[in-house]
Motif scaffolding. Structure first.
Motif, PDB file in Angstrom:
ATOM      1  N   LYS A 407       0.920  -1.242  -0.260  1.00 25.09           N
ATOM      2  CA  LYS A 407      -0.050  -0.064  -0.104  1.00 25.09           C
ATOM      3  C   LYS A 407       0.712   1.252   0.143  1.00 25.09           C
ATOM      4  CE  LYS A 407      -4.004  -2.176   2.433  1.00 25.09           C
ATOM      5  NZ  LYS A 407      -4.807  -2.147   3.569  1.00 25.09           N
ATOM      6  N   ALA A 408       0.856   2.130  -1.105  1.00 24.99           N
ATOM      7  CA  ALA A 408       1.595   3.012  -1.085  1.00 24.99           C
ATOM      8  C   ALA A 408       1.660   4.137  -0.048  1.00 24.99           C
ATOM      9  CB  ALA A 408       1.002   4.102  -2.353  1.00 24.99           C
ATOM     10  N   ALA A 409       0.440   4.280   0.692  1.00 22.64           N
ATOM     11  CA  ALA A 409       0.300   5.234   1.746  1.00 22.64           C
ATOM     12  C   ALA A 409       1.295   4.562   2.926  1.00 22.64           C
ATOM     13  CB  ALA A 409      -0.972   5.350   2.550  1.00 22.64           C
ATOM     14  N   ASP A 410       1.417   3.619   3.216  1.00 22.19           N
ATOM     15  CA  ASP A 410       2.244   2.884   4.250  1.00 22.19           C
ATOM     16  C   ASP A 410       3.794   3.387   4.107  1.00 22.19           C
ATOM     17  OD1 ASP A 410       0.114   1.868   5.258  1.00 22.19           O
ATOM     18  OD2 ASP A 410       0.487  -0.119   4.367  1.00 22.19           O
ATOM     19  N   PHE A 411       4.191   3.590   2.758  1.00 18.99           N
ATOM     20  CA  PHE A 411       5.680   3.894   2.749  1.00 18.99           C
ATOM     21  C   PHE A 411       5.795   5.447   3.299  1.00 18.99           C
ATOM     22  CE2 PHE A 411       5.150   0.351  -0.166  1.00 18.99           C
ATOM     23  CZ  PHE A 411       6.593  -0.074  -0.644  1.00 18.99           C
ATOM     24  N   GLY A 412       5.171   6.305   3.100  1.00 21.86           N
ATOM     25  CA  GLY A 412       5.456   7.314   3.801  1.00 21.86           C
ATOM     26  C   GLY A 412       5.260   7.395   5.345  1.00 21.86           C
ATOM     27  N   ALA A 413       4.296   6.465   5.853  1.00 20.71           N
ATOM     28  CA  ALA A 413       4.192   6.457   7.153  1.00 20.71           C
ATOM     29  C   ALA A 413       5.133   5.666   7.805  1.00 20.71           C
ATOM     30  CB  ALA A 413       3.010   5.492   7.347  1.00 20.71           C
TER      31      ALA A 413
END
Length: 435
Positions: A407-413
């Motif tokens: 999930k792309a959002a998890d990379f920034g998180a």
């Protein structure tokens, strides 16, 4: 009062008249050319004892003995133990660039700016910054570096009608095309077990994860620049056009050989990895500069590299400094580093004096080292902190989960998690952290 690296680092950054005239108050005795001195040198580079034979043959009064060590963290831990005990350290130590701030904080390495003389012009800015901490002190002489490079299967590119990407947008487009034409093939992978790799990609984008503000450390692992890099890779992984398996696993090694991994964002030392894992593909790979965020302003990152430092316990600082200067700047020594120790010398003239032929695996690309030299010249400076090990460990955990989840959002998180872990550790260790 506890001495912190922030104060040491800040002092190194202050370029004052007093600092420039510090030679007048340096009471380190000059080397006596008639004095017989025995130096010890801890290194993990292969065949370094053979490289040092050249020095010993021409310097009968300063003899150096190489003691082979385990690389990376074990070597640093062993040195710090000796420093704490007050004895047992070598005169000279091979030290990874990211470990130098830790060694400075522990007063484990000496400032040899006076003894070594002006060497700045002999090395890329990024390597010089790593051994000077951005100031006038010199905590080692750059030995080898790891400018990042893009390795790709030219036969696959030709078949797919894909051009070598010069930007990250073009890289993403190439990844999509290659995977679309053959769903088993990937142009690369996001590696959750290689924080140094991701740090290099962030460095290329302009990030510097640690810094000093007055007497305080700053930590910017989750800044906008690094988040841009994380979001980019998260998007490709979520889209499915880039693999999510870590590098250096049996699966990844096999994929290089069987043609399912047809690209690798590696470093100048990459030919050895490819030759060891994909020998049957020799002649099919080529190399290029990393894709850039801005093709009009090319930049690069670094993955790996080390310096040769004089330790604070050495009783022969001047002679040790003379040796490390020779080891990393003398043409014969640089040639031996490349050919005998099998490292990529950091010296700017390495290409002309030592690296005149491409690596055997890239015999089809005569300009391999010309490209590597250009990559080194455009590598951006990057500041490390005293707890790189904590940040890197947190990277493995946080990005391991993000890559697995796709999930792309998890990379920034994940960057937020690493930031919190790194700042928390610095504070627990007694450092002041700004912000």
């Amino acid at each position: 009062m506890k001495k912190t690296l922030a104060s040491v680092f800040a002092a190194a950054l202050i370029l004052t008249t007093a600092a420039c005239s510090s030679d007048d108050s340096d009471d380190t005795p000059a080397a006596n050319p008639d004095e017989k001195v025995a130096l010890t040198y801890w290194s993990w580079a292969p065949n370094m004892d053979k490289v040092v034979e050249g020095w010993n043959a021409s310097h009968p009064n300063i003899q150096v003995t190489v003691n082979k060590q385990d690389g990376g963290d074990p070597a640093v831990a062993k040195l710090l133990t000796a420093i704490k005990a007050g004895s047992g350290a070598p005169d000279v130590m091979q030290a990874e660039y990211q470990k130098i701030p830790t060694l400075v904080a522990a007063d484990a390495v000496a400032d040899i700016a006076k003894e070594a003389g002006d060497l700045k012009a002999k090395f890329p800015e990024s390597a010089w910054n790593a051994v000077t901490l951005g100031g006038e002190a010199l905590y080692g002489v750059p030995q080898d570096s790891g400018p990042m490079m893009f390795f790709y299967r030219s036969d696959v590119f030709d078949k797919a009608g894909v051009q070598v990407p010069k930007t990250w947008d073009e890289y993403a487009a190439a990844a999509r095309t290659i995977h679309q034409k053959n769903p088993k093939q990937y142009l690369g992978t996001f590696s959750s077990n290689d924080p140094g790799w991701f740090a290099g990609l962030s460095q290329q984008a302009g990030a510097s994860w640690w810094g000093v503000q007055g007497e305080s450390w700053t930590v910017a692992i989750n800044d906008a620049t690094t988040k841009k890099v994380a979001d980019y890779w998260g998007g490709l992984v979520q889209e499915g056009v880039i693999d999510n398996k870590p590098m250096y696993t049996p699966e990844w090694n096999a994929a290089l050989n069987d043609g399912t991994q047809v690209g690798w964002l590696g470093a100048v030392w990459g030919p050895g990895v490819l030759e060891g894992n994909a020998a049957s593909t020799k002649g099919k790979w080529k190399t290029a500069l990393l894709p850039n965020w801005d093709a009009a302003a090319p930049a690069n990152g670094n993955w790996g590299g080390s310096a040769t430092s004089v330790t604070s316990q050495s009783k022969h600082k001047a002679q040790a400094a003379e040796f490390v200067k020779w080891l990393n700047t003398d043409p014969a020594a640089v040639k031996a580093l490349a050919g005998t120790a099998n490292v990529y010398p950091a010296a700017n003239d390495a290409t002309s004096v030592a690296l005149t032929q491409p690596p055997a695996f890239f015999s089809n690309q005569p300009d391999f080292y010309t490209i590597a030299a250009e990559a080194g010249k455009i590598t951006k400076p990057f500041t490390y902190g005293p707890n790189v090990n904590v940040a890197y460990s947190s990277y493995n955990d946080a990005f391991g989960k993000a890559a697995e989840g796709k999930k792309a959002a998890d990379f920034g998180a994940a960057l937020d998690t690493i930031q919190q872990a790194t700042v928390g550790d610095l504070k627990n260790a007694g450092f002041t952290v700004a912000g």
